[in-house]
Write an enzyme that holds these catalytic residues in place. Structure first.
Site, PDB file in Angstrom:
ATOM      1  N   GLU A 238     -11.990   9.381   2.967  1.00  0.00           N
ATOM      2  CA  GLU A 238     -12.263   8.627   1.743  1.00  0.00           C
ATOM      3  C   GLU A 238     -11.586   9.397   0.616  1.00  0.00           C
ATOM      4  OE1 GLU A 238     -16.246   7.250   0.920  1.00  0.00           O
ATOM      5  OE2 GLU A 238     -15.893   7.385  -1.244  1.00  0.00           O
TER       6      GLU A 238
ATOM      7  N   ASP B 204     -27.365   4.092  -4.153  1.00  0.00           N
ATOM      8  CA  ASP B 204     -28.087   5.292  -4.610  1.00  0.00           C
ATOM      9  C   ASP B 204     -28.863   5.070  -5.911  1.00  0.00           C
ATOM     10  OD1 ASP B 204     -26.882   6.615  -2.523  1.00  0.00           O
ATOM     11  OD2 ASP B 204     -25.546   7.821  -3.770  1.00  0.00           O
ATOM     12  N   HIS B 205     -28.209   4.360  -6.850  1.00  0.00           N
ATOM     13  CA  HIS B 205     -28.835   4.317  -8.181  1.00  0.00           C
ATOM     14  C   HIS B 205     -29.942   3.274  -8.316  1.00  0.00           C
ATOM     15  CE1 HIS B 205     -26.536   7.623  -9.285  1.00  0.00           C
ATOM     16  NE2 HIS B 205     -25.381   7.021  -9.105  1.00  0.00           N
TER      17      HIS B 205
ATOM     18  N   GLU C  70     -23.675   8.952   3.479  1.00  0.00           N
ATOM     19  CA  GLU C  70     -22.966  10.054   2.828  1.00  0.00           C
ATOM     20  C   GLU C  70     -23.857  11.276   2.871  1.00  0.00           C
ATOM     21  OE1 GLU C  70     -21.896   9.935  -1.309  1.00  0.00           O
ATOM     22  OE2 GLU C  70     -20.851   8.081  -0.878  1.00  0.00           O
TER      23      GLU C  70
ATOM     24  N   HIS D  33     -26.315   7.982  -0.147  1.00  0.00           N
ATOM     25  CA  HIS D  33     -26.103   9.431  -0.083  1.00  0.00           C
ATOM     26  C   HIS D  33     -27.460  10.136  -0.042  1.00  0.00           C
ATOM     27  CE1 HIS D  33     -23.954  13.136  -2.096  1.00  0.00           C
ATOM     28  NE2 HIS D  33     -24.615  13.463  -1.016  1.00  0.00           N
TER      29      HIS D  33
ATOM     30  N   THR E 147     -23.154  14.365  -9.902  1.00  0.00           N
ATOM     31  CA  THR E 147     -22.682  13.534  -8.800  1.00  0.00           C
ATOM     32  C   THR E 147     -21.629  14.347  -8.077  1.00  0.00           C
ATOM     33  OG1 THR E 147     -21.653  11.413  -8.233  1.00  0.00           O
ATOM     34  CG2 THR E 147     -20.976  12.377 -10.306  1.00  0.00           C
ATOM     35  N   THR E 148     -21.158  13.848  -6.927  1.00  0.00           N
ATOM     36  CA  THR E 148     -20.180  14.610  -6.154  1.00  0.00           C
ATOM     37  C   THR E 148     -18.958  14.903  -7.025  1.00  0.00           C
ATOM     38  OG1 THR E 148     -20.905  13.211  -4.343  1.00  0.00           O
ATOM     39  CG2 THR E 148     -19.062  14.680  -3.902  1.00  0.00           C
TER      40      THR E 148
ATOM     41  N   ASN F  78     -22.659   1.114  -2.805  1.00  0.00           N
ATOM     42  CA  ASN F  78     -23.501   2.312  -2.790  1.00  0.00           C
ATOM     43  C   ASN F  78     -24.788   2.020  -3.563  1.00  0.00           C
ATOM     44  OD1 ASN F  78     -24.671   4.754  -3.837  1.00  0.00           O
ATOM     45  ND2 ASN F  78     -22.865   5.855  -3.133  1.00  0.00           N
TER      46      ASN F  78
ATOM     47  N   ARG G 273     -29.102  13.204  -0.442  1.00  0.00           N
ATOM     48  CA  ARG G 273     -28.781  14.535  -0.992  1.00  0.00           C
ATOM     49  C   ARG G 273     -29.825  15.543  -0.556  1.00  0.00           C
ATOM     50  NH1 ARG G 273     -25.014  14.620  -5.447  1.00  0.00           N
ATOM     51  NH2 ARG G 273     -25.733  16.757  -5.583  1.00  0.00           N
TER      52      ARG G 273
ATOM     53  N   GLY H  31     -20.621   2.345  -6.501  1.00  0.00           N
ATOM     54  CA  GLY H  31     -22.048   2.325  -6.780  1.00  0.00           C
ATOM     55  C   GLY H  31     -22.381   2.171  -8.248  1.00  0.00           C
ATOM     56  N   HIS H  32     -22.141   3.207  -9.014  1.00  0.00           N
ATOM     57  CA  HIS H  32     -22.662   3.273 -10.376  1.00  0.00           C
ATOM     58  C   HIS H  32     -22.278   2.071 -11.230  1.00  0.00           C
ATOM     59  CE1 HIS H  32     -23.120   4.781 -14.516  1.00  0.00           C
ATOM     60  NE2 HIS H  32     -24.185   5.371 -14.011  1.00  0.00           N
TER      61      HIS H  32
ATOM     62  N   ARG I 156     -32.759  13.591  -4.757  1.00  0.00           N
ATOM     63  CA  ARG I 156     -32.988  13.123  -6.132  1.00  0.00           C
ATOM     64  C   ARG I 156     -33.016  11.600  -6.245  1.00  0.00           C
ATOM     65  NH1 ARG I 156     -27.315  14.799  -8.892  1.00  0.00           N
ATOM     66  NH2 ARG I 156     -27.988  16.819  -8.150  1.00  0.00           N
ATOM     67  N   HIS I 157     -32.386  10.917  -5.315  1.00  0.00           N
ATOM     68  CA  HIS I 157     -32.483   9.442  -5.362  1.00  0.00           C
ATOM     69  C   HIS I 157     -32.875   8.876  -3.985  1.00  0.00           C
ATOM     70  CE1 HIS I 157     -28.283  10.059  -4.319  1.00  0.00           C
ATOM     71  NE2 HIS I 157     -27.870  10.230  -5.556  1.00  0.00           N
TER      72      HIS I 157
ATOM     73  N   ARG J 130     -40.036   6.589 -11.671  1.00  0.00           N
ATOM     74  CA  ARG J 130     -41.482   6.378 -11.704  1.00  0.00           C
ATOM     75  C   ARG J 130     -42.174   6.857 -10.434  1.00  0.00           C
ATOM     76  NH1 ARG J 130     -43.463   2.945 -15.871  1.00  0.00           N
ATOM     77  NH2 ARG J 130     -42.286   3.697 -17.644  1.00  0.00           N
TER      78      ARG J 130
ATOM     79  N   HIS K 210     -15.418   6.649  -5.907  1.00  0.00           N
ATOM     80  CA  HIS K 210     -15.945   7.520  -6.961  1.00  0.00           C
ATOM     81  C   HIS K 210     -15.355   7.136  -8.321  1.00  0.00           C
ATOM     82  CE1 HIS K 210     -17.823  10.839  -8.948  1.00  0.00           C
ATOM     83  NE2 HIS K 210     -18.472  11.083  -7.836  1.00  0.00           N
ATOM     84  N   GLY K 211     -16.239   6.676  -9.185  1.00  0.00           N
ATOM     85  CA  GLY K 211     -15.831   6.357 -10.552  1.00  0.00           C
ATOM     86  C   GLY K 211     -15.079   5.040 -10.687  1.00  0.00           C
TER      87      GLY K 211
HETATM   88  N1  PXP Z   1     -17.885   7.851  -2.576  1.00  0.00           N
HETATM   89  C1  PXP Z   1     -18.451   9.077  -2.546  1.00  0.00           C
HETATM   90  C2  PXP Z   1     -18.026  10.021  -1.485  1.00  0.00           C
HETATM   91  C3  PXP Z   1     -19.433   9.449  -3.490  1.00  0.00           C
HETATM   92  O1  PXP Z   1     -19.989  10.677  -3.431  1.00  0.00           O
HETATM   93  C4  PXP Z   1     -19.844   8.493  -4.440  1.00  0.00           C
HETATM   94  C5  PXP Z   1     -20.938   8.845  -5.404  1.00  0.00           C
HETATM   95  O2  PXP Z   1     -22.105   9.103  -4.708  1.00  0.00           O
HETATM   96  C6  PXP Z   1     -19.243   7.233  -4.418  1.00  0.00           C
HETATM   97  C7  PXP Z   1     -18.253   6.937  -3.499  1.00  0.00           C
HETATM   98  C8  PXP Z   1     -19.631   6.163  -5.397  1.00  0.00           C
HETATM   99  O3  PXP Z   1     -19.244   6.573  -6.663  1.00  0.00           O
HETATM  100  P1  PXP Z   1     -19.685   5.712  -7.931  1.00  0.00           P
HETATM  101  O4  PXP Z   1     -21.165   5.709  -7.978  1.00  0.00           O
HETATM  102  O5  PXP Z   1     -19.046   6.443  -9.070  1.00  0.00           O
HETATM  103  O6  PXP Z   1     -19.113   4.336  -7.728  1.00  0.00           O
END
Ligand code: PXP
Length: 236
Positions: free
Chosen positions: A151, A9-10, A70, A43, A100-101, A7, A45, A213-214, A49-50, A18, A191-192
């Protein structure tokens, strides 16, 4: 063996700090693919935001693996998805205030609406995954909507703070994956997930892909910092 969807996103979160053009999620996606990622997730959104709309189009044009978009199942996002034609959409709930979600989709509550959206995606050959809590009733409802994938939300597992709680949450994920497989659903999770907690989830039977992702982007910022500083000193 489960595969990895990265992912990005970040990467966009850093860029948006910036408002410029770097770092670009499409560049990050290329590096992730060269390192062996099986897919790229972003994702889009509602509040942008990202990830921005342009990122999604660029990712679709440039990646060589699979794009997992997403998104919340809103008319605006459905229109964009049908225009971009990603490999898969993962439908998630979205709440303006959240960082976050936060939870899985309330599939039973929104079954009719999801069915309708999923029909649109199917007519456009886009696979659909629903982001759900590891709850048998939600998984059965996901099957009824016509989605082919789920998922599993691993947030509660990732946030569990004691050994017994971790074991309990892992048990829920295992039971959910088995139930989904029996219903003929493909199973992803995310997620997480991080470098400390990912292994037991990757070992769950029927687990196909983990979307992370994160933790990956956080580690990249630190493991890449030494070279970045050296490069700057060399210029100075
Ligand atoms: N899966 C879904 C459905 C999510 O919403 C997210 C966060 O956007 C992730 C996976 C990735 O989560 P993380 O950034 O905590 O790894």
């Amino acid at each position: 063996m489960a595969t990895l969807g990265v992912n990005v996103d970040h990467i966009a979160t850093i860029r948006q700090a910036r408002g410029g053009i770097e770092p670009a999620p499409a560049h990050a996606a290329m590096i992730a693919e060269l390192a062996g990622a099986s897919g790229i997730t972003a994702h889009l959104r509602e509040d942008r935001r990202h990830i921005q709309d342009r990122d999604i189009y660029l990712l679709k044009q440039t990646i060589s693996t699979r794009l997992n978009l997403e998104m919340a199942p809103t008319p605006e996002m459905i229109k964009i998805a049908v225009d971009v034609l990603p490999y898969m959409v993962t439908l998630v709930p979205e709440n303006r205030q959240e960082r976050t979600t936060e939870g899985g989709l309330p599939v039973r509550e929104r079954e009719k609406e999801l069915q309708k959206a999923i029909e649109t995606f199917r007519n456009n050959n886009i696979l659909v995954s629903l982001f759900v809590s590891p709850d048998l009733n939600e998984i059965k409802a996901a099957k009824r909507t016509g989605a082919t994938h789920i998922e599993l939300h691993t947030g509660q597992y990732a946030n569990a703070s004691s050994g017994p709680a971790v074991t309990e949450e892992l048990g829920k994920l295992k039971d959910a994956a088995m139930a989904a497989n029996k219903l003929g659903l493909h199973v992803n999770a995310g997620h997480g997930l991080n470098y400390q907690n990912v292994s037991p989830v990757a070992e769950i039977n029927y687990m196909e892909e983990l979307n992370i992702g994160h933790s990956i982007i956080s580690r990249a910022a630190l493991t890449g910092l030494e070279l970045a500083v050296r490069d700057m000193i060399a210029l100075i």
